[in-house]
Design a protein around this motif. Structure first.
Motif, PDB file in Angstrom:
ATOM      1  N   THR A 103       0.626  -1.059   0.186  1.00  0.00           N
ATOM      2  CA  THR A 103       0.051  -0.134  -0.166  1.00  0.00           C
ATOM      3  C   THR A 103       0.864   0.983  -0.329  1.00  0.00           C
ATOM      4  OG1 THR A 103      -0.338   0.296   2.419  1.00  0.00           O
ATOM      5  CG2 THR A 103      -1.945  -0.874   1.138  1.00  0.00           C
ATOM      6  N   GLU A 104       2.199   1.370   0.496  1.00  0.00           N
ATOM      7  CA  GLU A 104       2.915   2.191   1.010  1.00  0.00           C
ATOM      8  C   GLU A 104       3.463   2.345  -0.631  1.00  0.00           C
ATOM      9  OE1 GLU A 104       3.689   5.083   3.183  1.00  0.00           O
ATOM     10  OE2 GLU A 104       2.379   4.017   4.437  1.00  0.00           O
ATOM     11  N   ARG A 141       0.473   4.734  -2.607  1.00  0.00           N
ATOM     12  CA  ARG A 141      -0.101   5.570  -2.442  1.00  0.00           C
ATOM     13  C   ARG A 141       1.004   6.893  -2.967  1.00  0.00           C
ATOM     14  NH1 ARG A 141       2.461   7.576   2.583  1.00  0.00           N
ATOM     15  NH2 ARG A 141       1.966   9.320   3.344  1.00  0.00           N
ATOM     16  N   SER A 142       2.591   6.391  -2.812  1.00  0.00           N
ATOM     17  CA  SER A 142       3.366   6.956  -3.402  1.00  0.00           C
ATOM     18  C   SER A 142       3.368   7.281  -4.857  1.00  0.00           C
ATOM     19  CB  SER A 142       4.824   6.530  -3.072  1.00  0.00           C
ATOM     20  OG  SER A 142       6.039   7.361  -3.608  1.00  0.00           O
ATOM     21  N   GLN A 152       0.206   9.692  -5.860  1.00  0.00           N
ATOM     22  CA  GLN A 152       0.953  11.618  -4.982  1.00  0.00           C
ATOM     23  C   GLN A 152       1.622  11.655  -5.808  1.00  0.00           C
ATOM     24  OE1 GLN A 152       0.423  12.600  -0.925  1.00  0.00           O
ATOM     25  NE2 GLN A 152      -0.685  10.799  -0.379  1.00  0.00           N
ATOM     26  N   ILE A 209      -5.614   4.840   3.654  1.00  0.00           N
ATOM     27  CA  ILE A 209      -3.744   5.370   3.827  1.00  0.00           C
ATOM     28  C   ILE A 209      -3.013   6.336   2.279  1.00  0.00           C
ATOM     29  CG2 ILE A 209      -4.082   3.107   2.242  1.00  0.00           C
ATOM     30  CD1 ILE A 209      -1.231   4.497   4.698  1.00  0.00           C
ATOM     31  N   TYR A 210      -4.145   5.936   1.350  1.00  0.00           N
ATOM     32  CA  TYR A 210      -3.330   5.892   0.073  1.00  0.00           C
ATOM     33  C   TYR A 210      -4.035   7.728  -0.301  1.00  0.00           C
ATOM     34  CZ  TYR A 210      -3.988   1.839  -1.848  1.00  0.00           C
ATOM     35  OH  TYR A 210      -3.790   0.167  -1.698  1.00  0.00           O
ATOM     36  N   LYS A 255      -4.072   9.889   2.677  1.00  0.00           N
ATOM     37  CA  LYS A 255      -2.815  10.776   3.842  1.00  0.00           C
ATOM     38  C   LYS A 255      -2.181  11.060   3.210  1.00  0.00           C
ATOM     39  CE  LYS A 255       0.229   9.900   7.927  1.00  0.00           C
ATOM     40  NZ  LYS A 255       0.908   8.499   8.628  1.00  0.00           N
TER      41      LYS A 255
END
Length: 452
Positions: free
Chosen positions: A83-84, A87-88, A91, A221-222, A224
């Protein structure tokens, strides 16, 4: 050949593809509604929206190509359960799409004088300019929306963009009605009203999808925000490395269709209007292919993350078979209803007659048009974009455009000849891209099995 191993995937493919189809059709419907409503004003006005949109769609093709890079990268991260990473990518991608939207708006304003030098009818250009200026601004909200859309598509959550585009069309139809023709306190703005309706509806679309995602726990989470220190040049470069060739693929194809609009315009306002009618109808069915193509990108990207190449190939081929069946149905529909469909846009008998003949060719190229779009989706899922860009350039500009020009202008076949060239280009593209996909997937399977 056991077809059931491919047809068994149709349900999963359509589950992903249907909301994307609806969303893509919704985007197209914004322009289609403009054309239908403006068409009631006259053939000259319809030709003006065609000319104004021709330059806009070139910019859109560049922007969309970059945004398409987000989907396979997010899908791969989703397949890896990272997920991290997702997310990166999201964004970084959103920032890029916003920058591209602003850049394309500035570019469109810079290119505006070109409209005066394209050998188009003067009365068409005069009407096209104010429409073009306002629609150009809508490039900014459209590209920001694409950042959100490609992210949610990559997570296999395709319905949210569909909801946003449904709302967009409700807003657009309402605003078009009151602003094009004039209603109550609203003045009759004709083409300018159509452009304002498009701009406002696309701004509404961005706010809608943002607030919908804000309310969903899965996306917390995404959404954030990344700290400034978390932004990495290598991630921007990774997205751009995948996005730039993809934007070229779209530019080559959209550029050819735009060239067909301009070529038709040199033949007169009526041929240009007929070309626009046939192009809008063909573009409508193409959006279905786009939906299946994105489904192929997502599912191939997931399997790439899992390194399951045999399953990847089976799923990809199931999408290829699905689109052939769908587009064959559209092909029959175009040929059967070729004399009826143009009536949605105009009551000009000369335009209807010309558009009817073009729909015969549009019916013929449905199969190759749909297939090349879905194969490109599969190749994007493999993150293979450089070679396909070269292949699409050859198909559209080395093979297709010379045929368009020769048959349309030199040989005197007019718009019918131009569309024979489009058919040639799309068929060449489908064949070459299929050979590329077949070669790559066989190579990956052999490498995993230790076969050289």
């Amino acid at each position: 050949m056991n077809l059931s191993k491919y047809t068994s995937e149709f349900k999963n493919n359509l589950k992903l593809a249907t909301p994307i189809m609806m969303g893509s059709l919704g985007h197209l419907l914004v322009g289609l509604i403009d054309d239908i409503m403006v068409g009631r004003l006259g053939a000259i006005e319809l030709a003006a929206t065609s000319l104004g949109n021709s330059m806009f769609f070139i910019a859109v093709s560049i922007g969309l190509g970059f945004s398409f890079a987000i989907t396979p990268l997010v899908a791969e991260a989703d397949g890896e359960k990272d997920t991290e990473k997702g997310r990166s990518i999201f964004q970084h991608g959103l920032i890029l799409t916003a920058i591209i939207g602003i850049s394309m708006f500035v570019l469109l304003l810079f290119l505006k004088p070109i409209l005066y030098h394209l050998d188009q009818p003067e009365e068409v250009v005069v009407l096209a300019i104010p429409y073009y200026e306002i629609v150009a601004i809508s490039m900014i909200p459209l590209m920001i929306f694409q950042g959100f859309k490609q992210f949610t598509d990559g997570l296999s959550e395709t319905k949210y963009a569909m909801w946003a585009t449904i709302l967009t069309n409700i807003v657009n139809i309402t605003l078009n009605f009151v602003l094009i023709y004039g209603f109550w306190i609203f003045p009759r703005l004709e083409l300018v009203g159509a452009a304002l309706g498009t701009l406002i509806s696309r701004i509404v679309m961005v706010f809608f999808i943002y607030f919908v995602l804000m309310k969903r726990k899965k996306f917390a989470i995404y959404l954030k925000r990344l700290k400034l220190s978390e932004f990495k040049n290598k991630i921007f470069k990774k997205i751009m490395k995948l996005g730039f060739p993809t934007s070229l693929q779209m530019l080559f194809e959209v550029g050819l269709f735009t060239a067909s609009v301009l070529l038709a315009g040199t033949l007169g306002a009526f041929p240009q209007a007929a070309n626009q009618v046939a192009l809008k109808l063909a573009s409508t069915t193409f959006m279905v292919a786009v939906g299946v193509g994105v489904a192929a990108t997502i599912r191939v990207g997931n399997q790439k993350g899992l390194k399951n190449y045999v399953e990847l190939r089976r799923i990809a081929f199931s999408n290829f078979l699905l689109i052939l069946i769908i587009m064959f149905t559209f092909s029959i529909g175009f040929m059967v209803f070729k004399d009826v469909l143009p009536l949605m846009f105009t009551d000009n008998l000369e335009v209807i007659k010309m558009a009817s003949s073009l729909l015969i060719i549009a019916g013929l190229f449905q199969l190759s048009d749909g297939l090349q779009a879905v194969i490109l989706g599969g190749l994007r899922g493999l993150q293979d974009v450089n070679v396909p860009s070269g292949l699409t350039f050859i198909a559209y500009w080395i093979i297709g455009f010379p045929v368009c020009y020769y048959l349309g202008r030199t040989a005197g076949f007019g718009t019918f000849g131009i569309w024979i060239g489009l058919l040639t280009a799309l068929t060449s593209s489908a064949l070459m891209l299929f050979l590329r996909f077949n070669f790559l997937t066989n190579k990956l399977i052999k490498e995993k099995n230790g076969i050289t």
